[in-house]
Motif scaffolding. Structure first.
Motif, mmCIF file in Angstrom:
data_model
loop_
_atom_site.group_PDB
_atom_site.id
_atom_site.type_symbol
_atom_site.label_atom_id
_atom_site.label_comp_id
_atom_site.label_asym_id
_atom_site.label_seq_id
_atom_site.Cartn_x
_atom_site.Cartn_y
_atom_site.Cartn_z
ATOM 1 N N PHE A 28 52.704 29.648 3.913
ATOM 2 C CA PHE A 28 52.076 29.834 2.615
ATOM 3 C C PHE A 28 53.079 29.378 1.554
ATOM 4 O O PHE A 28 54.199 29.870 1.506
ATOM 5 N N ILE A 29 52.676 28.432 0.709
ATOM 6 C CA ILE A 29 53.572 27.841 -0.298
ATOM 7 C C ILE A 29 53.079 28.187 -1.693
ATOM 8 O O ILE A 29 51.907 27.982 -2.012
ATOM 9 N N THR A 30 53.989 28.701 -2.511
ATOM 10 C CA THR A 30 53.689 28.965 -3.915
ATOM 11 C C THR A 30 54.698 28.214 -4.777
ATOM 12 O O THR A 30 55.905 28.326 -4.554
ATOM 13 N N ILE A 31 54.201 27.441 -5.727
ATOM 14 C CA ILE A 31 55.093 26.773 -6.678
ATOM 15 C C ILE A 31 55.404 27.790 -7.773
ATOM 16 O O ILE A 31 54.521 28.226 -8.500
ATOM 17 N N THR A 32 56.663 28.173 -7.867
ATOM 18 C CA THR A 32 57.055 29.194 -8.832
ATOM 19 C C THR A 32 57.510 28.613 -10.164
ATOM 20 O O THR A 32 57.406 29.283 -11.190
ATOM 21 N N GLU A 33 58.000 27.365 -10.135
ATOM 22 C CA GLU A 33 58.485 26.754 -11.379
ATOM 23 C C GLU A 33 58.584 25.246 -11.215
ATOM 24 O O GLU A 33 58.896 24.748 -10.141
ATOM 25 N N VAL A 34 58.306 24.545 -12.288
ATOM 26 C CA VAL A 34 58.559 23.109 -12.358
ATOM 27 C C VAL A 34 59.413 22.881 -13.600
ATOM 28 O O VAL A 34 59.034 23.282 -14.698
ATOM 29 N N ALA A 35 60.567 22.265 -13.405
ATOM 30 C CA ALA A 35 61.476 21.978 -14.520
ATOM 31 C C ALA A 35 61.690 20.467 -14.591
ATOM 32 O O ALA A 35 62.183 19.858 -13.652
ATOM 33 N N VAL A 36 61.289 19.885 -15.709
ATOM 34 C CA VAL A 36 61.429 18.448 -15.921
ATOM 35 C C VAL A 36 62.631 18.207 -16.830
ATOM 36 O O VAL A 36 62.840 18.930 -17.801
ATOM 37 N N THR A 37 63.425 17.175 -16.506
ATOM 38 C CA THR A 37 64.586 16.848 -17.335
ATOM 39 C C THR A 37 64.135 16.354 -18.710
ATOM 40 O O THR A 37 62.991 15.951 -18.889
ATOM 41 N N LYS A 38 65.065 16.358 -19.657
ATOM 42 C CA LYS A 38 64.746 15.908 -21.012
ATOM 43 C C LYS A 38 64.272 14.462 -21.057
ATOM 44 O O LYS A 38 63.439 14.095 -21.874
ATOM 45 N N LYS A 39 64.798 13.632 -20.167
ATOM 46 C CA LYS A 39 64.383 12.225 -20.121
ATOM 47 C C LYS A 39 63.048 12.042 -19.389
ATOM 48 O O LYS A 39 62.554 10.915 -19.289
ATOM 49 N N LEU A 40 62.519 13.129 -18.840
ATOM 50 C CA LEU A 40 61.244 13.129 -18.110
ATOM 51 C C LEU A 40 61.284 12.246 -16.861
ATOM 52 O O LEU A 40 60.264 11.729 -16.427
ATOM 53 N N ASP A 41 62.481 12.095 -16.275
ATOM 54 C CA ASP A 41 62.582 11.228 -15.102
ATOM 55 C C ASP A 41 62.718 11.974 -13.774
ATOM 56 O O ASP A 41 62.553 11.387 -12.714
#
Length: 92
Positions: A28-41
């Motif tokens: 069972f997989i839960t995505i707890t957070e997505v963090a994108v860099t400032k450059k969005l890369d």
């Protein structure tokens, strides 16, 4: 909502759907957070995996599918550039 925050939110929602449909794992997989860099890369996707004894195997599977998931997201979201996706275990 700022572009970075919007992208993080949409990535979390859409990746969750894609993983459920496209990645064949018994955990069972839960995505707890997505963090994108400032450059969005780059996007760091933190996941919680149950049962815990399957964490490393499931994480390896997610990492192996990262390119395919990114490709599907590009088609679905219709944006010019999508960050590279890196999966990590949420230790929290």
């Amino acid at each position: 909502m700022f572009r970075k925050e919007k992208l993080e939110s949409v990535l979390q929602q859409e990746l969750g759907k894609l993983i459920a449909r496209r990645v064949d794992v018994s955990a069972f997989i839960t995505i707890t957070e997505v963090a994108v860099t400032k450059k969005l890369d780059e996007a760091t996707v933190r996941v919680a995996i149950l049962p815990e004894q399957d964490e490393q195997k499931t994480l390896a599977t997610l990492r192996a599918h990262a390119g395919d998931l990114r490709h599907e997201l590009l088609k679905k979201m219709k944006i010019r550039a999508l960050p590279f996706i890196m999966f990590k275990i949420d230790e929290g």
